[in-house]
Motif scaffolding. Structure first.
Motif, mmCIF file in Angstrom:
data_model
loop_
_atom_site.group_PDB
_atom_site.id
_atom_site.type_symbol
_atom_site.label_atom_id
_atom_site.label_comp_id
_atom_site.label_asym_id
_atom_site.label_seq_id
_atom_site.Cartn_x
_atom_site.Cartn_y
_atom_site.Cartn_z
ATOM 1 N N MET A 5 0.820 -1.189 0.000
ATOM 2 C CA MET A 5 0.000 0.000 0.000
ATOM 3 C C MET A 5 0.864 1.253 0.000
ATOM 4 N N SER A 6 1.917 1.254 0.796
ATOM 5 C CA SER A 6 2.783 2.432 0.842
ATOM 6 C C SER A 6 3.551 2.595 -0.473
ATOM 7 N N ALA A 7 3.823 1.513 -1.151
ATOM 8 C CA ALA A 7 4.502 1.617 -2.441
ATOM 9 C C ALA A 7 3.590 2.292 -3.464
ATOM 10 N N LEU A 8 2.314 1.975 -3.453
ATOM 11 C CA LEU A 8 1.357 2.607 -4.358
ATOM 12 C C LEU A 8 1.225 4.086 -4.040
ATOM 13 N N LEU A 9 1.151 4.410 -2.773
ATOM 14 C CA LEU A 9 1.056 5.805 -2.356
ATOM 15 C C LEU A 9 2.319 6.573 -2.742
ATOM 16 N N ALA A 10 3.465 5.968 -2.533
ATOM 17 C CA ALA A 10 4.733 6.607 -2.908
ATOM 18 C C ALA A 10 4.784 6.814 -4.417
ATOM 19 N N TRP A 11 4.323 5.857 -5.200
ATOM 20 C CA TRP A 11 4.322 6.003 -6.660
ATOM 21 C C TRP A 11 3.387 7.139 -7.085
ATOM 22 N N LEU A 12 2.201 7.225 -6.457
ATOM 23 C CA LEU A 12 1.254 8.282 -6.801
ATOM 24 C C LEU A 12 1.806 9.664 -6.465
#
Length: 79
Positions: free
Chosen positions: A1-8
């Motif tokens: 989840m944090s990887a998706l947020l970081a990518w966004l």
């Protein structure tokens, strides 16, 4: 989840689209408030005009002699 947020949060295209949406919403709210402010101004002008007419009527009535006022009021009163 944090990887998706970081990518966004690091993707410039996603940030540009998000900034555009936020900007459009901000502009829309600004226009809505400007319209409300303009309408309040129009209403205030109308109230001032109505108050001027009411004051003029009061002044005209105050200038009449007492007998003429009574006669005028009788024509408006119900029997």
């Amino acid at each position: 989840m944090s990887a998706l947020l970081a990518w966004l949060l690091t993707n410039p295209k996603v940030l540009a689209i998000g900034a555009g949406i936020v900007g459009a919403l901000g502009w829309g709210f600004h226009q809505r408030l400007a319209g409300a402010r303009a309408e309040r101004g129009k209403q205030a002008e109308a109230e001032v005009a109505a108050r001027d007419v009411a004051d003029q009527v009061d002044n005209d009535i105050g200038a009449l002699p007492a007998g003429a006022v009574r006669k005028e009021l009788k024509s408006w009163a119900r029997d």
